[in-house]
Write an enzyme that holds these catalytic residues in place. Structure first.
Site, PDB file in Angstrom:
ATOM      1  N   SER A 170       0.855  -1.188   0.000  1.00  0.00           N
ATOM      2  CA  SER A 170       0.000   0.000   0.000  1.00  0.00           C
ATOM      3  C   SER A 170       0.887   1.234   0.000  1.00  0.00           C
ATOM      4  O   SER A 170       1.679   1.409  -0.923  1.00  0.00           O
ATOM      5  CB  SER A 170      -0.955  -0.026   1.203  1.00  0.00           C
ATOM      6  OG  SER A 170      -1.878   1.036   1.136  1.00  0.00           O
ATOM      7  N   HIS A 196      -2.547  -1.082  -3.339  1.00  0.00           N
ATOM      8  CA  HIS A 196      -3.628  -0.114  -3.168  1.00  0.00           C
ATOM      9  C   HIS A 196      -3.303   1.164  -3.932  1.00  0.00           C
ATOM     10  O   HIS A 196      -2.333   1.853  -3.604  1.00  0.00           O
ATOM     11  CB  HIS A 196      -3.809   0.246  -1.695  1.00  0.00           C
ATOM     12  CG  HIS A 196      -4.175  -0.915  -0.830  1.00  0.00           C
ATOM     13  ND1 HIS A 196      -3.928  -0.945   0.521  1.00  0.00           N
ATOM     14  CD2 HIS A 196      -4.778  -2.095  -1.120  1.00  0.00           C
ATOM     15  CE1 HIS A 196      -4.366  -2.084   1.032  1.00  0.00           C
ATOM     16  NE2 HIS A 196      -4.878  -2.805   0.045  1.00  0.00           N
ATOM     17  N   MET A 291      -0.220   1.311   4.998  1.00  0.00           N
ATOM     18  CA  MET A 291      -1.031   1.796   6.112  1.00  0.00           C
ATOM     19  C   MET A 291      -2.112   0.778   6.453  1.00  0.00           C
ATOM     20  O   MET A 291      -2.682   0.143   5.566  1.00  0.00           O
ATOM     21  CB  MET A 291      -1.677   3.125   5.705  1.00  0.00           C
ATOM     22  CG  MET A 291      -2.629   3.711   6.719  1.00  0.00           C
ATOM     23  SD  MET A 291      -1.765   4.416   8.133  1.00  0.00           S
ATOM     24  CE  MET A 291      -0.903   5.772   7.323  1.00  0.00           C
ATOM     25  N   ASP A 294      -4.571  -4.421   6.180  1.00  0.00           N
ATOM     26  CA  ASP A 294      -4.937  -5.304   5.084  1.00  0.00           C
ATOM     27  C   ASP A 294      -3.769  -6.232   4.747  1.00  0.00           C
ATOM     28  O   ASP A 294      -2.638  -5.772   4.542  1.00  0.00           O
ATOM     29  CB  ASP A 294      -5.323  -4.484   3.848  1.00  0.00           C
ATOM     30  CG  ASP A 294      -5.874  -5.349   2.723  1.00  0.00           C
ATOM     31  OD1 ASP A 294      -6.414  -6.441   3.021  1.00  0.00           O
ATOM     32  OD2 ASP A 294      -5.776  -4.938   1.555  1.00  0.00           O
TER      33      ASP A 294
END
Length: 353
Positions: A170, A196, A291, A294
């Site tokens: 991410s 992401h 962050m 996930d």
């Protein structure tokens, strides 16, 4: 305490729109706006913002050149505010390789701001404010780095060559992937990636990765056979990337709609869980900088299925959230610096050769 933001954009209209959008947030303060790199440099020295929003198309010194100087002399979290197609998308990916934290896509149709982005820009600014920046090359301009959290590194697990590699990332992941994927050999195990990012930039990321490695990198589509030498990046948007059995053809990719999982679509957890179910101990999972959480539970599912699992270490992570969560729940069997991961994966084969 409010997040202090400096806006850098050559368009007065865009500066006003960004200021209006961020100004609605009680925890964000726009401390200044600049129309070019020269003005931005002076304002950064005077205002010391927590985050900079940067348009990469600037008069005089181009945005990418300015970004390189920022990362060299005064490392500051930067959110790129960019057009979402053509050269703008490619330049945005280059900016993230240089060190920008994330990218926010301007409207494709109007090259402006959508009426309502559901708080996406504000969320990216908040996220950027938490990023650990490297020390400046110039000691006089060096900013204090946040204290280390002291997470204990785990011992390196015994390595065997996997039949599939699954990677999740991410914040800071675009830069990390551009350091990791070039180390993959031309006949690497089939690899699937969830990064992401806004859907407007996924094709540019795939193209950029494809140019820097001997393997073949492309956006994933439904029902692609998972073959060695191929790396598939999950498209941004509203579908999860997963893997499944394909009868006599071995294994295949699946793109399946559904709501957000662990706050994201596509979700790293969703991909890892499918890999754990299908490949069991024959796979390798890697969770890179990012962050939130996930991927942590998905990596745990892979570890419980017998798969090898790796988390990026704190020192080399831009944001240690996702790897930290995986370590905390027991999902990461091995913790490594980014620069050591490829060697760890492929050293068995190299030794055998």
């Amino acid at each position: 305490m409010s997040v202090r933001v400096l806006i850098v954009d050559d368009s007065a209209v865009m500066r006003a729109l960004i200021k209006e959008r961020l100004g609605k947030e009680s925890d964000i303060e726009v401390v200044g706006s600049a129309c070019d790199a020269r003005e931005a440099r002076h304002m950064m020295k005077a205002l010391n913002p927590d985050v900079v929003t940067l348009d990469i198309e600037l008069p005089g010194m181009k945005g990418l050149t300015f970004l390189r100087k920022v990362m060299e002399l005064r490392p500051t979290p930067v959110v790129i505010v960019s057009g979402s197609t053509g050269p703008g998308a490619r330049a945005t990916i280059e900016a993230m390789q240089i060190g920008a934290v994330s990218c926010y896509a301007k409207s494709t149709r109007y090259r402006g701001m959508a009426d309502d982005d559901h708080g996406r820009l504000a969320s990216q600014v908040r996220e950027a404010a938490t990023v650990k920046m490297p020390q400046a090359t110039n000691p006089a301009a060096m900013l204090a780095a946040p204290p280390k959290t002291g997470v204990q590194k785990l011992p390196v697990a015994r390595q065997t060559r996997p039949e599939l590699i699954a990677i999740g990332s991410s914040t800071g992941g675009v830069e990390a992937l551009h350091k990791l994927i070039p180390e993959f050999p031309v006949d690497c195990p089939p690899t699937v990636i969830v990064q992401h990012i806004n859907a407007s930039f996924d094709e540019a990321i795939a193209d950029s990765l494809n140019r820097c490695t001997n393997a073949n990198v492309a956006l994933a589509r439904t029902d692609q056979v998972l073959e060695p030498g191929h790396i598939w990046l999950a498209p941004g948007g509203d579908k999860h990337l997963m893997v499944a059995k394909a009868g006599t053809r071995g294994y295949r990719t699946i793109l399946r709609g559904g709501g957000a999982v662990s706050g994201h679509c596509p979700s790293v957890d969703k991909m890892f869980a499918s890999v754990a179910q299908v490949y069991e101990a024959k796979a390798l999972g890697i969770l890179l900088t990012g962050m939130g959480q996930d991927g942590a539970l998905g990596l745990l599912a892979m570890a419980r299925a017998g798969a090898q699992t790796i988390a990026q270490d704190e020192d080399s992570s831009v944001v240690f959230g996702m790897p930290r969560a995986a370590i905390a729940c027991g999902g990461a069997k091995t913790v490594l610096p980014l620069g050591d991961i490829a060697n760890h994966i492929f050293r068995v084969r190299r030794a055998a050769a």
